[in-house]
Design a protein around this motif. Structure first.
Motif, PDB file in Angstrom:
ATOM      1  N   PRO A 184     -38.343 -49.032 -23.320  1.00 17.71           N
ATOM      2  CA  PRO A 184     -38.297 -50.484 -23.121  1.00 17.71           C
ATOM      3  C   PRO A 184     -37.179 -50.887 -22.169  1.00 17.71           C
ATOM      4  CG  PRO A 184     -38.458 -49.945 -25.454  1.00 17.71           C
ATOM      5  CD  PRO A 184     -38.167 -48.665 -24.734  1.00 17.71           C
ATOM      6  N   MET A 185     -37.378 -51.990 -21.481  1.00 18.49           N
ATOM      7  CA  MET A 185     -36.392 -52.464 -20.523  1.00 18.49           C
ATOM      8  C   MET A 185     -35.056 -52.767 -21.201  1.00 18.49           C
ATOM      9  SD  MET A 185     -35.550 -52.989 -17.464  1.00 18.49           S
ATOM     10  CE  MET A 185     -37.163 -52.699 -16.731  1.00 18.49           C
ATOM     11  N   GLU A 186     -35.101 -53.264 -22.444  1.00 17.68           N
ATOM     12  CA  GLU A 186     -33.857 -53.567 -23.155  1.00 17.68           C
ATOM     13  C   GLU A 186     -33.012 -52.303 -23.342  1.00 17.68           C
ATOM     14  OE1 GLU A 186     -36.866 -54.365 -24.150  1.00 17.68           O
ATOM     15  OE2 GLU A 186     -36.912 -56.562 -23.964  1.00 17.68           O
ATOM     16  N   ALA A 187     -33.677 -51.201 -23.660  1.00 13.74           N
ATOM     17  CA  ALA A 187     -32.958 -49.942 -23.831  1.00 13.74           C
ATOM     18  C   ALA A 187     -32.481 -49.413 -22.479  1.00 13.74           C
ATOM     19  CB  ALA A 187     -33.848 -48.911 -24.522  1.00 13.74           C
ATOM     20  N   TYR A 188     -33.312 -49.549 -21.454  1.00 13.13           N
ATOM     21  CA  TYR A 188     -32.944 -49.073 -20.122  1.00 13.13           C
ATOM     22  C   TYR A 188     -31.674 -49.761 -19.629  1.00 13.13           C
ATOM     23  CZ  TYR A 188     -32.910 -48.537 -15.076  1.00 13.13           C
ATOM     24  OH  TYR A 188     -32.516 -48.289 -13.785  1.00 13.13           O
TER      25      TYR A 188
END
Length: 235
Positions: free
Chosen positions: A51-55
């Motif tokens: 996910p972008m949040e994790a990235y």
């Protein structure tokens, strides 16, 4: 001999129960409070998107992981278990990292961790009640540079290295290492120096702490005593 392994993980999210997966493991070895230079590092294909949040946190993308081995590959899961065999594990917020490792071990059909685990979060909270206990806050407290982390984002091996330095500070390891170095630098029996410990000298002497007024008052006090006893002995 006490063997410890400081480790960290990066993941796709916060909960393996919700389908999040491990994407990176970093671990370094410490023996008797001294880093040995031995390390373990793997990127892991999570078999799902990042996910972008994790990235944004660790800057590890789905594309970066597509050609990486799965956790069940012997070069990852089994190799990690071999690296930590017999060692105490040290992690920051250990339930998170241990939870993800055990979830991956279960998926791979491997046994869960049985190592003793030390969590540096409660250690920090006991030592500094009421103060922030994040890895960033502890690095700042101990003067440990995290410039690379700020520039490149979180990384499991980098965070394990930072945590190792924090753990050394939390346990007084720097002082212990200094004392150990002092002891080990004693002259060997039969050397000209005998068994005397090496003494250390300041690079520059401390400034005088007695003022001219205090010296004058001391001289006046001595004169009031008449001939001091040490003068009689010298005569």
């Amino acid at each position: 001999m006490v063997r410890q392994v400081i480790f960290d993980t990066e993941t796709t999210g916060f909960s393996p129960q919700d389908g999040d997966r491990l994407i990176e493991i970093g671990a370094i070895e410490m023996i008797d409070g001294n880093l040995t230079g031995e390390s373990f590092h793997r990127y892991v294909n999570p078999e799902r998107d990042v996910p972008m949040e994790a990235y944004r946190v660790h800057r590890i993308s789905t594309e970066m992981l597509q050609d990486k081995p799965l956790f069940r590959d012997p070069s990852v899961g089994e190799a990690f278990l071999a690296f930590i065999e017999g060692a105490e594990l040290i992690a920051h917020n250990a339930p998170f990292d241990v939870g993800f490792i055990n979830a991956e071990l279960d998926i791979a059909g491997l046994p869960a961790l049985t190592n003793k685990v030390i969590d540096t979060v409660p250690m920090a909270r006991r030592k500094f009640p009421g103060a922030p206990a994040s890895l960033d806050a502890l690095c700042q407290r101990f003067g440990i540079s995290k410039a690379e982390r700020d520039e490149k984002g979180h990384g499991a091996l980098l965070d394990a290295e930072l945590l190792a330095r924090v753990y050394i500070e939390l346990t007084g390891g720097r002082q212990a290492s200094f004392l150990s170095a002092s002891t080990s630098s004693r002259s060997a029996p039969g050397d000209a120096g005998g068994d005397r410990a090496v003494t250390y000298q300041r690079p520059r002497p401390l400034p005088p702490r007695i003022t001219d007024e205090e010296r004058a008052a001391h001289r006046a006090f001595i004169e009031e005593l008449g001939t001091p006893i040490w003068a009689k002995l010298q005569g």
